[in-house]
Scaffold this active site. Structure first.
Site, PDB file in Angstrom:
ATOM      1  N   HIS A   1      19.682  -4.167  14.006  1.00 53.75           N
ATOM      2  CA  HIS A   1      18.857  -3.026  13.593  1.00 53.75           C
ATOM      3  C   HIS A   1      17.384  -3.402  13.581  1.00 53.75           C
ATOM      4  O   HIS A   1      16.533  -2.658  14.101  1.00 53.75           O
ATOM      5  CB  HIS A   1      19.274  -2.532  12.210  1.00 53.75           C
ATOM      6  CG  HIS A   1      18.434  -1.394  11.715  1.00 53.75           C
ATOM      7  ND1 HIS A   1      18.669  -0.081  12.070  1.00 53.75           N
ATOM      8  CD2 HIS A   1      17.335  -1.360  10.929  1.00 53.75           C
ATOM      9  CE1 HIS A   1      17.769   0.704  11.517  1.00 53.75           C
ATOM     10  NE2 HIS A   1      16.930  -0.049  10.812  1.00 53.75           N
ATOM     11  N   GLU A   2      17.058  -4.541  12.983  1.00 52.08           N
ATOM     12  CA  GLU A   2      15.644  -4.930  12.933  1.00 52.08           C
ATOM     13  C   GLU A   2      15.101  -5.186  14.334  1.00 52.08           C
ATOM     14  O   GLU A   2      13.960  -4.844  14.650  1.00 52.08           O
ATOM     15  CB  GLU A   2      15.458  -6.168  12.046  1.00 52.08           C
ATOM     16  CG  GLU A   2      15.932  -6.005  10.614  1.00 52.08           C
ATOM     17  CD  GLU A   2      15.297  -4.846   9.870  1.00 52.08           C
ATOM     18  OE1 GLU A   2      14.399  -4.166  10.427  1.00 52.08           O
ATOM     19  OE2 GLU A   2      15.705  -4.588   8.725  1.00 52.08           O
TER      20      GLU A   2
ATOM     21  N   HIS B   1      13.768  -2.285  16.337  1.00 50.30           N
ATOM     22  CA  HIS B   1      12.429  -1.797  16.029  1.00 50.30           C
ATOM     23  C   HIS B   1      11.344  -2.431  16.901  1.00 50.30           C
ATOM     24  O   HIS B   1      10.204  -1.963  16.880  1.00 50.30           O
ATOM     25  CB  HIS B   1      12.113  -2.035  14.556  1.00 50.30           C
ATOM     26  CG  HIS B   1      12.804  -1.079  13.637  1.00 50.30           C
ATOM     27  ND1 HIS B   1      12.724   0.290  13.778  1.00 50.30           N
ATOM     28  CD2 HIS B   1      13.604  -1.283  12.549  1.00 50.30           C
ATOM     29  CE1 HIS B   1      13.436   0.876  12.831  1.00 50.30           C
ATOM     30  NE2 HIS B   1      13.977  -0.057  12.070  1.00 50.30           N
TER      31      HIS B   1
ATOM     32  N   GLU C   1      13.433   5.155  12.835  1.00 50.34           N
ATOM     33  CA  GLU C   1      14.704   4.905  12.173  1.00 50.34           C
ATOM     34  C   GLU C   1      15.881   5.624  12.820  1.00 50.34           C
ATOM     35  O   GLU C   1      16.987   5.095  12.843  1.00 50.34           O
ATOM     36  CB  GLU C   1      14.604   5.296  10.697  1.00 50.34           C
ATOM     37  CG  GLU C   1      13.502   4.590   9.921  1.00 50.34           C
ATOM     38  CD  GLU C   1      13.690   3.085   9.786  1.00 50.34           C
ATOM     39  OE1 GLU C   1      14.570   2.520  10.467  1.00 50.34           O
ATOM     40  OE2 GLU C   1      12.947   2.470   8.999  1.00 50.34           O
TER      41      GLU C   1
ATOM     42  N   TYR D   1      17.450   8.102   9.219  1.00 49.96           N
ATOM     43  CA  TYR D   1      18.259   7.122   9.945  1.00 49.96           C
ATOM     44  C   TYR D   1      19.448   7.812  10.614  1.00 49.96           C
ATOM     45  O   TYR D   1      19.574   7.830  11.838  1.00 49.96           O
ATOM     46  CB  TYR D   1      18.802   6.059   8.984  1.00 49.96           C
ATOM     47  CG  TYR D   1      17.784   5.169   8.320  1.00 49.96           C
ATOM     48  CD1 TYR D   1      17.526   3.889   8.801  1.00 49.96           C
ATOM     49  CD2 TYR D   1      17.095   5.589   7.186  1.00 49.96           C
ATOM     50  CE1 TYR D   1      16.613   3.060   8.177  1.00 49.96           C
ATOM     51  CE2 TYR D   1      16.176   4.773   6.555  1.00 49.96           C
ATOM     52  CZ  TYR D   1      15.941   3.501   7.048  1.00 49.96           C
ATOM     53  OH  TYR D   1      15.028   2.686   6.431  1.00 49.96           O
TER      54      TYR D   1
END
Length: 577
Positions: free
Chosen positions: A328-329, A332, A351, A411
């Site tokens: 997930h990180e 970004h 998100e 999200y």
């Protein structure tokens, strides 16, 4: 920021956000507490060209000494420079173009620092402002949801320090323009820490000096998100490697982990290349391949710090067999760092797309079952109380707040909306729309794109242009309304009558699939012109709406499950008392 539908309960996360906000309210001024407030006219009148930032991190006193040299180009005549900086820091010196200015020339009463220039700067002229400051940085109550510093100890006893400032903003760390559009074009970081501690940073390593028991690490990064500039200090060891990209370039890989975690860190490091392979195959080239893909182990869960992503998931694998936090990180880097929302109101671009990358990654790795299972997890978490886009400027807190803001829906509702859009317009147009949003081109290659800002309106225009159709009705309902559309099915004399009931009776001609008969029955497409459609169906024949789960729609079962879970939790807590 790093939610998980599997490892963190929605209710406990919302409570933590609320407690963190109230705990720091007395400490931070409103200007420093909220990130993304409207910029001052002087902030809009400059292009931020260079931030040369020196930080001395002093774990023994939990304090910070900072020295910031900031270069701005005037887009209009300028008589003052306005910066955001936590008012709890003491400012020792302010300079303009190398000359100290008297204390009467600057003020910082509420955390928005105004520096009067000795003489006006004409349009296209440049000014260099230096701010020397020090103090005890704001401490995060529960990083990363509560912004600030984390002062911890590594398991081996050494200081272990991290900053995580997305929610409250860059002004908790350095004098900046605390707005999504306040990115500096180039950042040099000089991070001084007690030897032999290590300080990984954004971008590329320029060097390291050691003197009198202190080490200074030098890093250089281009176009970083304001909150992506970070400090990480600890007794780190590094694993390094390279990834050979399908685009012909080679990406440096680095993972700074704590001593004693070598074996677990090696296992996580082995996932780096697979994740890069997925993103480059499905979305496009890694945006910072000329710098690095970097990860650092942190005493908080995680944060998307550009090229030095914070990781604190304790090397856990979830039920899908991969590290969701790292993935997930890392998403970004595309949705947040390469593409930055122009306003916090557009935060779903970070998100929502970032969250859709988890099911999409599972589809890439293992196929349809894991893809749909991950989407189902996300669907169970929706609250649908506030639209995910309001069409007006909002602060970070106003967006993330679960009671008054969009909360976790940016999200998961964003992700599920993208899943529905993909089924509506097809893979070719869908993935092309993402590339155009992220890179500004359908054919990105290393060297032919730069980090860019994006808006919700721009993405809608991209989808309409690529498809040759107006999908405003789709986005009007899913983005700008809180409630989901409801699909109503009623039997009549000849079959099944279908109609959409959209919030505020908005037009919603979303096509629907219906399976006639049992599990092996025929699937028919219903156009739903004007939001209505009909399927011929013999009496007594069973049917299934949306058998391939393409549609994000109101389904009472999810609200009922949430209500039941909340009631059971409340009863258990009452019994425990």
């Amino acid at each position: 920021m790093s939610p998980s539908p599997w490892l963190i309960s929605v209710s406990s996360l919302a409570l933590s956000i609320a407690l963190a906000a109230s705990a720091q309210a007395a400490e931070l001024s409103p200007l420093n507490r909220d990130s993304g407030l409207p910029r001052a006219p002087e902030q809009e009148a400059v292009a931020f060209e260079h931030a040369d930032l020196s930080f001395k991190v002093i774990p023994a006193t939990r304090s910070l000494e900072g020295d910031a040299r900031l270069t701005f180009k005037a887009k209009a005549p300028l008589t003052a420079v306005v910066l955001d900086l936590d008012r709890n820091y003491s400012v020792a010196r302010v300079e303009v173009d190398g000359q100290a200015v008297p204390a009467s020339a600057w003020s910082n009463p509420e955390g928005r620092m105004r520096i009067a220039l000795p003489q006006p700067v004409a349009a296209d002229g440049r000014v260099i402002v230096r701010v020397v400051y020090s103090g005890k940085p704001h401490v995060a109550t529960r990083a990363p949801w509560d912004g600030g510093f984390v002062w911890a100890k590594a398991p081996t006893g050494e200081p272990w320090v991290a900053s995580a400032v997305q929610g409250e903003g860059c002004d908790l760390l350095w004098p900046c323009i605390d707005h999504p559009q306040g990115e500096p074009a180039l950042v040099d970081e000089h991070i001084t820490v007690p030897a032999p501690l290590v300080a990984p940073g954004n971008g590329v390593a320029v060097g390291m000096d050691e003197r009198d028991g202190w080490r200074t690490y030098h890093w250089r990064a281009r176009d970083p998100d304001t909150y992506a500039i970070t400090l990480n200090v600890g007794p780190y060891q590094a694993i390094t490697g390279q990834y050979r990209s399908r685009y012909g370039n080679t990406v440096p890989l680095a993972f700074w982990h704590l001593k004693g975690n070598e074996d677990k860190a090696k296992g996580l490091f082995d996932e780096f290349s697979r994740m890069l392979e997925f993103f480059e195959a499905v979305i496009g080239p890694y945006p910072f391949g000329d710098e690095k893909m970097g990860v650092v182990e942190t005493p908080h869960l995680g944060m998307e710090h550009q090229t030095i992503n914070a990781y604190g998931n304790d090397y856990k694998k979830d039920k899908y067999g991969y590290d969701w936090l790292l993935q997930h990180e890392f998403s970004h880097e595309w949705f947040g760092n390469q593409l930055t929302n122009a306003d916090w109101d557009d935060m779903w671009l970070h998100e929502g797309f970032g969250s859709y990358m988890q099911p999409l990654y599972l589809q890439f790795l293992r196929g349809q079952m894991d893809y749909h299972a991950a989407l189902l997890d996300q669907r169970a978490a929706l609250t649908n109380k506030v639209p995910i886009v309001l069409g007006r400027t909002r602060t970070e807190e106003a967006v993330y707040n679960r009671e008054q803001g969009s909360g976790l829906d940016i999200y998961y509702k964003g992700s599920l909306m993208l899943h529905t859009l993909r089924g509506l317009i097809g893979d070719a147009a869908f993935f092309d729309s993402i590339r155009q949003l992220v890179y500004g081109t359908s054919t990105p290659r290393p060297g032919n794109f730069e980090p860019r800002y994006g808006t919700t309106r721009e993405y809608i225009d991209i989808v309409n242009r690529l498809t040759g159709k107006d999908y405003g009705w789709f986005f009007d309902v899913y983005l700008y309304k809180a409630a989901l559309p409801e699909l109503i099915a009623e039997r009549d004399a000849t079959g099944l009558a279908l109609r959409w009931k959209a919030p505020d009776d908005l037009p919603f001609p979303m096509p629907v699939q219906v399976r006639l008969g049992g599990n092996d029955g025929k699937v028919v497409d219903v156009p739903m012109r004007g939001g209505q459609g009909h399927v011929d169906l013999p009496a007594g024949t069973p049917y299934t709406l949306d058998p391939d789960s393409r549609l994000l729609r109101e389904e009472p079962r999810f609200a009922a499950a949430q209500k039941d879970a909340a009631a059971r939790k409340q009863a258990a807590e009452k019994k425990a008392k």
